[in-house]
Motif scaffolding. Structure first.
Motif, PDB file in Angstrom:
ATOM      1  N   LYS A  16      29.628   6.251  58.808  1.00 44.84           N
ATOM      2  CA  LYS A  16      28.917   6.928  59.897  1.00 44.84           C
ATOM      3  C   LYS A  16      29.835   7.188  61.093  1.00 44.84           C
ATOM      4  N   LYS A  17      30.803   6.290  61.302  1.00 44.49           N
ATOM      5  CA  LYS A  17      31.747   6.493  62.400  1.00 44.49           C
ATOM      6  C   LYS A  17      32.514   7.797  62.245  1.00 44.49           C
ATOM      7  N   ILE A  18      32.650   8.244  60.997  1.00 44.43           N
ATOM      8  CA  ILE A  18      33.459   9.440  60.734  1.00 44.43           C
ATOM      9  C   ILE A  18      32.621  10.703  60.687  1.00 44.43           C
ATOM     10  N   ILE A  19      31.456  10.659  60.027  1.00 43.92           N
ATOM     11  CA  ILE A  19      30.671  11.894  59.879  1.00 43.92           C
ATOM     12  C   ILE A  19      29.506  11.985  60.862  1.00 43.92           C
ATOM     13  N   HIS A  20      29.180  10.875  61.522  1.00 40.11           N
ATOM     14  CA  HIS A  20      28.120  10.860  62.538  1.00 40.11           C
ATOM     15  C   HIS A  20      26.772  11.342  62.011  1.00 40.11           C
ATOM     16  N   GLU A  21      26.463  11.000  60.782  1.00 40.11           N
ATOM     17  CA  GLU A  21      25.160  11.325  60.192  1.00 40.11           C
ATOM     18  C   GLU A  21      24.525  10.034  59.672  1.00 40.11           C
ATOM     19  N   ASP A  22      23.173  10.049  59.538  1.00 36.57           N
ATOM     20  CA  ASP A  22      22.482   8.878  59.019  1.00 36.57           C
ATOM     21  C   ASP A  22      22.700   8.756  57.514  1.00 36.57           C
ATOM     22  N   GLN A  68       9.058   9.584  47.127  1.00 33.59           N
ATOM     23  CA  GLN A  68       8.674   8.379  47.849  1.00 33.59           C
ATOM     24  C   GLN A  68       9.899   7.691  48.450  1.00 33.59           C
ATOM     25  N   GLY A  69       9.772   7.323  49.715  1.00 27.82           N
ATOM     26  CA  GLY A  69      10.830   6.574  50.384  1.00 27.82           C
ATOM     27  C   GLY A  69      12.101   7.348  50.607  1.00 27.82           C
ATOM     28  N   THR A  70      12.032   8.667  50.451  1.00 29.20           N
ATOM     29  CA  THR A  70      13.229   9.502  50.546  1.00 29.20           C
ATOM     30  C   THR A  70      13.058  10.552  51.644  1.00 29.20           C
ATOM     31  N   ARG A  71      14.084  10.745  52.415  1.00 29.51           N
ATOM     32  CA  ARG A  71      14.058  11.768  53.461  1.00 29.51           C
ATOM     33  C   ARG A  71      14.914  12.952  53.049  1.00 29.51           C
ATOM     34  N   SER A  72      14.743  14.047  53.764  1.00 26.42           N
ATOM     35  CA  SER A  72      15.492  15.265  53.437  1.00 26.42           C
ATOM     36  C   SER A  72      16.987  15.019  53.569  1.00 26.42           C
ATOM     37  N   GLY A  73      17.738  15.683  52.710  1.00 27.92           N
ATOM     38  CA  GLY A  73      19.184  15.524  52.754  1.00 27.92           C
ATOM     39  C   GLY A  73      19.779  15.652  51.369  1.00 27.92           C
ATOM     40  N   ILE A  74      20.921  15.004  51.151  1.00 26.50           N
ATOM     41  CA  ILE A  74      21.605  15.077  49.865  1.00 26.50           C
ATOM     42  C   ILE A  74      21.934  13.665  49.394  1.00 26.50           C
ATOM     43  N   ASN A  75      21.781  13.445  48.096  1.00 27.34           N
ATOM     44  CA  ASN A  75      22.062  12.139  47.491  1.00 27.34           C
ATOM     45  C   ASN A  75      23.083  12.300  46.382  1.00 27.34           C
ATOM     46  N   LEU A  76      23.997  11.342  46.276  1.00 24.86           N
ATOM     47  CA  LEU A  76      25.074  11.420  45.288  1.00 24.86           C
ATOM     48  C   LEU A  76      25.271  10.077  44.611  1.00 24.86           C
ATOM     49  N   THR A  77      25.475  10.112  43.290  1.00 27.07           N
ATOM     50  CA  THR A  77      25.725   8.858  42.573  1.00 27.07           C
ATOM     51  C   THR A  77      27.134   8.352  42.872  1.00 27.07           C
ATOM     52  N   LEU A  78      27.285   7.044  42.799  1.00 23.13           N
ATOM     53  CA  LEU A  78      28.563   6.385  43.054  1.00 23.13           C
ATOM     54  C   LEU A  78      29.070   5.760  41.763  1.00 23.13           C
ATOM     55  N   GLU A  79      30.345   5.982  41.448  1.00 22.77           N
ATOM     56  CA  GLU A  79      30.911   5.469  40.201  1.00 22.77           C
ATOM     57  C   GLU A  79      32.167   4.653  40.469  1.00 22.77           C
ATOM     58  N   ILE A  80      32.252   3.544  39.763  1.00 20.06           N
ATOM     59  CA  ILE A  80      33.449   2.700  39.794  1.00 20.06           C
ATOM     60  C   ILE A  80      33.900   2.500  38.356  1.00 20.06           C
ATOM     61  N   GLU A  81      35.122   2.929  38.053  1.00 15.29           N
ATOM     62  CA  GLU A  81      35.699   2.827  36.713  1.00 15.29           C
ATOM     63  C   GLU A  81      34.740   3.381  35.651  1.00 15.29           C
ATOM     64  N   VAL A  97      24.255  18.853  56.041  1.00 14.54           N
ATOM     65  CA  VAL A  97      24.826  17.634  55.462  1.00 14.54           C
ATOM     66  C   VAL A  97      25.511  17.844  54.120  1.00 14.54           C
ATOM     67  N   SER A  98      25.198  18.964  53.444  1.00 16.55           N
ATOM     68  CA  SER A  98      25.782  19.183  52.115  1.00 16.55           C
ATOM     69  C   SER A  98      27.302  19.285  52.169  1.00 16.55           C
ATOM     70  N   ARG A  99      27.836  19.755  53.271  1.00 16.76           N
ATOM     71  CA  ARG A  99      29.296  19.890  53.390  1.00 16.76           C
ATOM     72  C   ARG A  99      29.992  18.527  53.428  1.00 16.76           C
ATOM     73  N   TYR A 100      29.223  17.469  53.756  1.00 16.53           N
ATOM     74  CA  TYR A 100      29.807  16.133  53.795  1.00 16.53           C
ATOM     75  C   TYR A 100      29.697  15.401  52.457  1.00 16.53           C
ATOM     76  N   GLY A 101      28.944  15.962  51.534  1.00 15.73           N
ATOM     77  CA  GLY A 101      28.599  15.254  50.308  1.00 15.73           C
ATOM     78  C   GLY A 101      29.762  14.620  49.588  1.00 15.73           C
ATOM     79  N   GLN A 102      30.727  15.418  49.140  1.00 17.08           N
ATOM     80  CA  GLN A 102      31.839  14.898  48.349  1.00 17.08           C
ATOM     81  C   GLN A 102      32.749  13.979  49.165  1.00 17.08           C
ATOM     82  N   VAL A 103      32.853  14.276  50.464  1.00 16.12           N
ATOM     83  CA  VAL A 103      33.678  13.424  51.320  1.00 16.12           C
ATOM     84  C   VAL A 103      33.081  12.029  51.405  1.00 16.12           C
ATOM     85  N   VAL A 104      31.763  11.968  51.638  1.00 15.15           N
ATOM     86  CA  VAL A 104      31.086  10.681  51.733  1.00 15.15           C
ATOM     87  C   VAL A 104      31.148   9.941  50.394  1.00 15.15           C
TER      88      VAL A 104
END
Length: 274
Positions: A16-22, A68-81, A97-104
């Motif tokens: 959040k310090k970098i993109i300033h979004e929730d 349910q329990g979701t607000r407007s925006g973009i969601n992305l899965t996280l992968e490790i190995e 917010v979509s422009r921040y997706g891959q960066v986040v």
């Protein structure tokens, strides 16, 4: 990989310090484990459930009422190995917010990977330490072919001839009852391990307040040089003196315990000599 709430909170705070979004962070149970809006922590996040069930890598949510329990925006899965470990969401207008997706996504995965590698390193270190503890203080009859093979899985060749050294810390050259704090012990251990890296087959462990080293066999003069270097570096870095006792004999795998006893006896003599 289980992601703790504290790790998730640390990550969303840093990003959040970098993109300033929730941001929201969901684990594989699809509960919000970290969020810049703390009131949402613990809530079920239906969008992430849809993503995990359907194998979606990205899901845009147009408004707060879609899932349910979701607000407007973009969601992305996280992968490790190659394994999905959770979902990160960026709250806000889709176009903004979509422009921040891959960066986040990449930033979060890097932070997760860093924590994962630290955990793996810590586990490997603990397993290695337990092995060396068993070797030095365990029963001699257990030092068999199976034990030898186990050592090789950790790149420890117990067949190498070694010298055993035992050290204890003191505030000055004469004091023998110095109580060492855990912070000082940790600092001393780091200094010693760095020096012992000169040979990957050098080993070290802590037994109570004593430092135990199993160093590959070498002429006695080189043993003295190594001890002198360690004592000098420990004093320079940690401000404490080390008393060191060394086994006078080269030990085989089965004799390491005896070598420890001789080195401990030599240490006792050095601590009580004038």
């Amino acid at each position: 990989m289980q992601i703790s709430s504290s790790l998730g909170t640390s990550i969303v705070t840093e990003v959040k310090k970098i993109i300033h979004e929730d941001l929201t962070f969901m684990d594989k149970s699809c509960r919000i484990i970290a969020c810049t809006d703390e009131k949402r922590i613990g809530d079920f996040h239906e969008a992430s459930r849809k993503m995990l069930d359907e194998g979606l890598k990205e899901l845009t949510v147009p408004d707060d009422d879609t899932y349910q329990g979701t607000r407007s925006g973009i969601n992305l899965t996280l992968e490790i190995e190659g394994q999905v470990v959770g979902v990160v969401g960026i709250t806000g207008n889709e176009e903004e917010v979509s422009r921040y997706g891959q960066v986040v996504k990449k930033m979060t995965e890097i932070l997760l990977l860093d924590d994962y590698l630290k955990e793996q390193k810590s586990r490997a270190r603990n397993t290695r330490n337990r092995f060396v503890q068993e070797w030095v203080f365990g029963e001699a009859h257990k030092i068999n072919q199976e034990f030898f093979n186990l050592g090789l899985t950790m790149d420890i060749d117990i067949s190498r001839a070694r010298r055993v050294l035992v050290a204890s810390a003191s505030a000055n050259q004469r004091e023998s009852n110095y109580v060492v704090s855990q912070a000082v012990i940790d600092s001393i251990e780091r200094v010693i391990e760095k020096i012992l890296q000169e040979d990957p087959q050098n080993l070290s462990l802590i037994n109570g307040s004593k430092f135990v080293w199993l160093v590959t066999d070498r002429p006695y003069e080189r043993i003295l040089e190594l001890v002198s270097l360690i004592r000098r570096e420990v004093f320079t870095s940690c401000g404490v003196h080390l008393k060191v006792g060394a086994d006078s004999l080269c030990t085989s795998a089965e004799q390491v315990r005896d070598g420890y006893r001789r080195a401990e006896k030599a240490l006792w003599g050095s601590r009580h000599s004038t």
